[in-house]
Design a protein around this motif. Structure first.
Motif, mmCIF file in Angstrom:
data_model
loop_
_atom_site.group_PDB
_atom_site.id
_atom_site.type_symbol
_atom_site.label_atom_id
_atom_site.label_comp_id
_atom_site.label_asym_id
_atom_site.label_seq_id
_atom_site.Cartn_x
_atom_site.Cartn_y
_atom_site.Cartn_z
ATOM 1 N N ARG A 32 0.885 -1.260 0.095
ATOM 2 C CA ARG A 32 -0.170 0.049 0.100
ATOM 3 C C ARG A 32 0.939 1.302 0.022
ATOM 4 O O ARG A 32 1.983 1.161 0.213
ATOM 5 C CB ARG A 32 -1.107 0.002 1.223
ATOM 6 C CG ARG A 32 -1.816 -1.140 1.245
ATOM 7 C CD ARG A 32 -2.560 -1.173 2.555
ATOM 8 N NE ARG A 32 -1.529 -1.252 3.601
ATOM 9 C CZ ARG A 32 -2.161 -0.837 4.803
ATOM 10 N NH1 ARG A 32 -3.054 -0.201 5.129
ATOM 11 N NH2 ARG A 32 -1.111 -1.221 5.771
ATOM 12 N N GLU A 36 -1.245 4.919 3.814
ATOM 13 C CA GLU A 36 -1.776 3.812 4.276
ATOM 14 C C GLU A 36 -1.082 2.915 5.270
ATOM 15 O O GLU A 36 -1.729 2.568 6.427
ATOM 16 C CB GLU A 36 -2.528 3.046 3.061
ATOM 17 C CG GLU A 36 -3.211 3.506 2.217
ATOM 18 C CD GLU A 36 -3.606 2.526 0.935
ATOM 19 O OE1 GLU A 36 -4.756 2.207 0.755
ATOM 20 O OE2 GLU A 36 -2.782 2.453 0.145
ATOM 21 N N HIS A 41 -0.492 -0.927 9.928
ATOM 22 C CA HIS A 41 0.177 -1.907 9.247
ATOM 23 C C HIS A 41 0.469 -3.030 10.394
ATOM 24 O O HIS A 41 0.308 -3.000 11.446
ATOM 25 C CB HIS A 41 1.555 -1.480 8.637
ATOM 26 C CG HIS A 41 2.532 -0.879 9.555
ATOM 27 N ND1 HIS A 41 2.550 0.591 9.918
ATOM 28 C CD2 HIS A 41 3.391 -1.608 10.409
ATOM 29 C CE1 HIS A 41 3.496 0.542 10.848
ATOM 30 N NE2 HIS A 41 4.137 -0.522 10.920
ATOM 31 N N CYS A 72 -2.169 -5.840 1.372
ATOM 32 C CA CYS A 72 -2.620 -4.475 0.917
ATOM 33 C C CYS A 72 -3.953 -4.188 1.653
ATOM 34 O O CYS A 72 -4.142 -4.734 2.780
ATOM 35 C CB CYS A 72 -2.818 -4.293 -0.478
ATOM 36 S SG CYS A 72 -4.113 -5.296 -1.373
ATOM 37 N N GLN A 73 -4.796 -3.372 1.156
ATOM 38 C CA GLN A 73 -5.893 -3.154 1.935
ATOM 39 C C GLN A 73 -7.024 -4.149 1.837
ATOM 40 O O GLN A 73 -7.752 -4.513 2.575
ATOM 41 C CB GLN A 73 -6.703 -1.733 1.374
ATOM 42 C CG GLN A 73 -7.763 -1.203 2.350
ATOM 43 C CD GLN A 73 -7.468 -0.767 3.826
ATOM 44 O OE1 GLN A 73 -6.110 -0.524 3.767
ATOM 45 N NE2 GLN A 73 -8.195 -0.737 4.626
ATOM 46 N N ARG A 116 -6.844 7.909 8.890
ATOM 47 C CA ARG A 116 -7.358 8.231 7.323
ATOM 48 C C ARG A 116 -8.362 7.411 6.678
ATOM 49 O O ARG A 116 -8.675 6.302 7.098
ATOM 50 C CB ARG A 116 -6.052 8.314 6.281
ATOM 51 C CG ARG A 116 -4.841 9.149 7.135
ATOM 52 C CD ARG A 116 -3.664 8.774 6.225
ATOM 53 N NE ARG A 116 -2.300 9.200 6.812
ATOM 54 C CZ ARG A 116 -1.688 10.116 6.179
ATOM 55 N NH1 ARG A 116 -1.942 10.497 5.153
ATOM 56 N NH2 ARG A 116 -0.430 10.642 6.675
ATOM 57 N N SER A 118 -9.544 5.139 3.990
ATOM 58 C CA SER A 118 -9.043 4.269 3.021
ATOM 59 C C SER A 118 -9.042 4.938 1.547
ATOM 60 O O SER A 118 -10.108 5.418 1.145
ATOM 61 C CB SER A 118 -9.928 3.023 3.010
ATOM 62 O OG SER A 118 -10.918 2.787 2.587
ATOM 63 N N SER A 172 -4.694 8.625 -5.025
ATOM 64 C CA SER A 172 -3.437 8.003 -4.240
ATOM 65 C C SER A 172 -2.503 9.427 -4.363
ATOM 66 O O SER A 172 -1.464 9.447 -3.619
ATOM 67 C CB SER A 172 -3.064 6.843 -4.625
ATOM 68 O OG SER A 172 -2.508 6.841 -5.821
ATOM 69 N N ASN A 177 -3.077 12.038 0.837
ATOM 70 C CA ASN A 177 -2.487 10.618 0.848
ATOM 71 C C ASN A 177 -1.073 10.574 0.827
ATOM 72 O O ASN A 177 -0.686 9.305 0.645
ATOM 73 C CB ASN A 177 -3.379 9.983 -0.402
ATOM 74 C CG ASN A 177 -4.675 9.856 -0.240
ATOM 75 O OD1 ASN A 177 -5.166 9.444 0.909
ATOM 76 N ND2 ASN A 177 -5.603 9.998 -1.190
#
Length: 193
Positions: A32, A36, A41, A72-73, A116, A118, A172, A177
Motif C-alpha cells: 500500500r 496507508e 500496518h 494491501c487493503q 485516514r 482508506s 493516491s 494521501n
C-alpha cells in the motif's frame, strides 16, 4: 500444504497470525501507499508501495530469499504485486486474503498511526459525489451536465471489468494521501532483509 508450496497462492489472516506467532521464516511485504502504511500496518511488515515494486520488481525479488506474504487493503494490489514478482522470478509469494483490516479483525498484531480514510472509501465518496453533482446539475443547470454521471458509471464499469481503478490512482497522488516521509526506491529496497 505448506507455505512453500507453490500451489498455495493465498493465506487467510488467522493462518498468517499463527505462523507469525510461531516465528516462521517469512517476510510480510505491504504494497500500500506510505500514507496507508502509516495509518495501520502489520507489526514487522515492510512497506514497498506497488508503484515502486512494479518499477523495481527484479531488485525486490533478489532481496527476498524467504517466503513472502504480500498485503494491501483488500488483496487486489497484493495480487498485482505477486504477478510482478512472479515475472521477476519470485514464485513463493502468497497474498493475505482480506488485507490488513482482516488481519486486524483476526486479532493480529498491528501498529496504528494517524487515522485516514482508506483509498477505497475516498473513491466511493468521489464517485458518489460526482454522480450526484451530475444528476443535480442536469436538472438545475443543463441536461448535458448529467453526462458526468454517465461517464462515472462507465468508468466504474471499466474499473470492475479490468480490476483497476483510475480514480484510485489519481486520489493516491493527492496531498492528503502522502506520508510525512515517502519512500524512495532505494530506501524501500534497502529496508528489506
Amino acid at each position: 500444504m505448506t507455505l512453500t508450496d507453490p500451489a498455495l497462492t493465498d493465506i487467510d489472516p488467522h493462518t498468517l497470525r499463527e505462523r507469525m506467532e510461531l516465528h516462521e521464516d517469512l517476510i510480510v511485504l505491504d504494497v500500500r501507499s506510505a500514507a496507508e502504511f502509516e495509518g495501520m500496518h502489520i507489526k514487522g511488515s515492510y512497506n514497498v508501495p506497488l508503484p515502486l515494486l512494479s518499477e523495481h520488481a527484479d531488485e525486490v525479488a533478489e532481496r527476498l530469499d524467504r517466503h513472502v506474504v504480500l498485503v494491501c487493503q483488500s488483496g487486489v494490489r497484493a495480487g498485482q504485486a505477486r504477478t510482478r514478482l512472479n515475472t521477476a522470478g519470485l514464485e513463493n509469494a502468497t497474498v493475505l486474503t482480506g488485507g490488513v483490516p482482516a488481519f486486524d479483525a483476526a486479532g493480529g498484531d498491528v501498529v496504528r498511526g494517524a487515522r485516514r480514510w482508506s483509498l477505497e472509501r475516498q473513491v466511493r465518496m468521489a464517485a458518489g459525489s460526482l454522480v450526484l453533482a451530475g444528476m443535480l446539475g442536469g436538472r438545475l443547470i443543463s441536461p448535458k451536465v448529467s453526462m458526468v454521471a454517465g461517464a462515472i458509471g462507465a468508468g466504474l464499469t471499466f474499473s470492475a471489468a479490468t480490476n483497476t481503478c483510475a480514480m484510485g490512482n489519481v486520489l493516491s497522488r493527492m496531498p492528503w494521501n502522502k506520508a510525512a516521509s515517502e519512500p524512495t526506491s532505494r530506501s524501500a529496497i534497502q529496508q528489506l532483509p
